[in-house]
Design a protein around this motif. Structure first.
Motif, short mmCIF file in Angstrom:
data_model
loop_
_atom_site.label_atom_id
_atom_site.label_comp_id
_atom_site.label_asym_id
_atom_site.label_seq_id
_atom_site.Cartn_x
_atom_site.Cartn_y
_atom_site.Cartn_z
N ALA A 106 0.83 -1.21 0.00
CA ALA A 106 0.00 0.00 0.00
C ALA A 106 0.86 1.25 0.00
N ILE A 107 1.97 1.22 0.74
CA ILE A 107 2.89 2.35 0.75
C ILE A 107 3.44 2.59 -0.65
N GLY A 108 3.81 1.51 -1.32
CA GLY A 108 4.32 1.65 -2.69
C GLY A 108 3.28 2.22 -3.63
N ALA A 109 2.02 1.78 -3.47
CA ALA A 109 0.95 2.30 -4.32
C ALA A 109 0.73 3.79 -4.07
N MET A 110 0.69 4.18 -2.81
CA MET A 110 0.46 5.59 -2.48
C MET A 110 1.63 6.46 -2.90
N SER A 111 2.85 5.96 -2.76
CA SER A 111 4.02 6.75 -3.14
C SER A 111 4.03 7.03 -4.64
N GLY A 112 3.46 6.10 -5.42
CA GLY A 112 3.38 6.32 -6.86
C GLY A 112 2.45 7.47 -7.22
N VAL A 113 1.46 7.74 -6.37
CA VAL A 113 0.51 8.82 -6.63
C VAL A 113 1.09 10.16 -6.19
N VAL A 114 1.71 10.20 -5.02
CA VAL A 114 2.21 11.48 -4.49
C VAL A 114 3.63 11.77 -4.96
N LYS A 115 4.20 10.85 -5.74
CA LYS A 115 5.54 11.04 -6.32
C LYS A 115 6.62 11.24 -5.25
N SER A 116 6.53 10.46 -4.19
CA SER A 116 7.55 10.58 -3.15
C SER A 116 8.85 9.93 -3.61
N ALA A 127 0.49 23.09 -19.97
CA ALA A 127 0.72 21.80 -20.62
C ALA A 127 1.39 20.81 -19.69
N ALA A 128 1.74 21.25 -18.49
CA ALA A 128 2.43 20.36 -17.56
C ALA A 128 1.51 19.21 -17.16
N LYS A 129 2.12 18.04 -16.99
CA LYS A 129 1.35 16.84 -16.66
C LYS A 129 0.91 16.88 -15.20
N ARG A 130 -0.39 16.71 -14.97
CA ARG A 130 -0.93 16.69 -13.62
C ARG A 130 -1.24 15.24 -13.24
N PRO A 131 -1.26 14.94 -11.94
CA PRO A 131 -1.58 13.57 -11.53
C PRO A 131 -2.95 13.14 -12.03
N ALA A 132 -3.06 11.88 -12.42
CA ALA A 132 -4.34 11.36 -12.89
C ALA A 132 -5.36 11.36 -11.76
N ILE A 133 -6.63 11.58 -12.11
CA ILE A 133 -7.69 11.56 -11.10
C ILE A 133 -7.77 10.16 -10.48
N VAL A 134 -7.79 9.14 -11.32
CA VAL A 134 -7.71 7.75 -10.85
C VAL A 134 -6.51 7.11 -11.55
N PRO A 135 -5.44 6.84 -10.81
CA PRO A 135 -4.25 6.25 -11.44
C PRO A 135 -4.59 4.96 -12.17
#
Length: 338
Positions: A142-152, A250-258
């Motif tokens: 779960a930590i790995g999944a969340m880190s992929g979203v917040v770009k830690s 044009a900068a890439k924003r985080p996806a609403i649902v990864p």
């Protein structure tokens, strides 16, 4: 002529991924020799050990770094998608509405409470969020999944992984000691373990001592918590998207649902409504375990014990307090559901 050089240049991730695959095999061997040690826990610990070795560190931060990062991020996401094939909505419904609601409540309360503890103890960056995700939902994956979203950063992710591994490993030994003094039946013990232990492998290692019925209850309760991964990560993605301010439109924003969260949900629906052959489920389970073992080894190599010890008392305090909170809430849920 050295033929390895072009391969390394064109596929810079290959050496690190190969080492992560070898480490997953070693972790499997450790689990086979000592079944009480969960395979994924062995993979994390192995990565932490390798990351501290002076002679290995130049390679870990050099030629192996691209592949270890790929394993920790991309392979982690693939493993999370396949994790959805373990979940059946029918099995979860069979728990009863009281158990389902208390399990969801435990996840939410522990998640919010751990974030508060992390901020109270002034953990840096995204660590409060990552610790909360790991302790409340399903451990290091779960930590790995969340880190992929917040770009830690990998270094930022490593401390929560180390904490959830430490506390989950302690649970394997501590909870069985408390089983009979707390007056729990075997099924109640399985429920408690499923609601209060972090990683799926750690749940299996802890609950199996109470028998197959207790283990079955523990796994279903645990996988109900895993189902919370999708909405929690999706909410975090929306928050991160709103916080993401960039003057470049044009900068890439985080996806609403990864994408990997959508894949996880699709896998759950497939498992629930499509009759899959046992060989497919067994193959997916083996692939998911291998991918997560490689990913967790990669995350483990990013742990720097010297850095962890420098601010470690705060991180350790948050981890232990969160562990106590979720164990106490889970125990209360057991009695409420009985």
């Amino acid at each position: 002529m050295n033929s390895a050089a072009p391969t390394t240049r064109t596929l810079p991730w290959l050496p690190g991924v190969a080492v992560a695959a070898l480490a997953a095999l070693v972790a499997w061997g450790i689990h086979w020799l000592v079944p009480t040690v969960p395979l994924l826990t062995a993979a994390v610990v192995l990565g932490i050990v390798v990351g501290q070795l002076p002679f290995a560190r130049p390679a870990v931060t050099g030629v192996l770094a691209p592949g270890l990062s790929t394993a920790a991020k991309r392979l982690m996401r693939l493993g999370v998608v396949l994790l959805g094939l373990k979940l059946s909505l029918g099995d979860i419904a069979g728990l009863g509405w009281v158990t389902i609601l208390t399990t969801v409540a435990i996840v939410v309360v522990t998640f919010v409470g751990t974030i508060g503890l992390g901020r109270l103890f002034r953990l840096p960056g995204h660590q409060p969020l990552l610790v909360a995700t790991g302790f409340s939902i399903c451990g290091a994956s779960a930590i790995g999944a969340m880190s992929g979203v917040v770009k830690s950063k990998d270094e930022e992710t490593a401390t929560p992984v180390a904490l959830v591994t430490l506390c989950g490993t302690l649970a394997i030994f501590v909870l069985p000691v408390l089983w009979h003094p707390l007056g729990l039946t075997s099924l109640q013990f399985g429920h408690w373990v499923g609601a209060g232990v972090h990683d799926v492998g750690q749940v299996v290692a802890t609950a199996q001592i109470a028998g197959s019925a207790a283990l079955a209850v523990a796994i279903v309760v645990k996988l109900t918590r895993v189902l919370m991964l999708a909405p929690m990560v999706a909410i975090a993605s929306v928050v991160e998207r709103r916080r993401h301010v960039d003057p470049d439109p044009a900068a890439k924003r985080p996806a609403i649902v990864p994408l990997f969260v959508a894949g996880f949900i699709v896998a759950v629906l497939v498992r629930s409504f499509v009759p899959l052959p046992a060989v497919v489920l067994d193959g997916a389970d083996a692939a998911q375990t291998a991918l997560l073992a490689m990913a967790l080894f990669g995350l483990g190599t990013a742990v720097r014990l010297r850095t962890l010890l420098g601010t470690g008392w705060r991180s350790l305090a948050v981890g232990l307090l969160s562990w106590v909170v979720i164990a106490a809430l889970a125990l209360g849920a057991v009695h409420l559901s009985s």
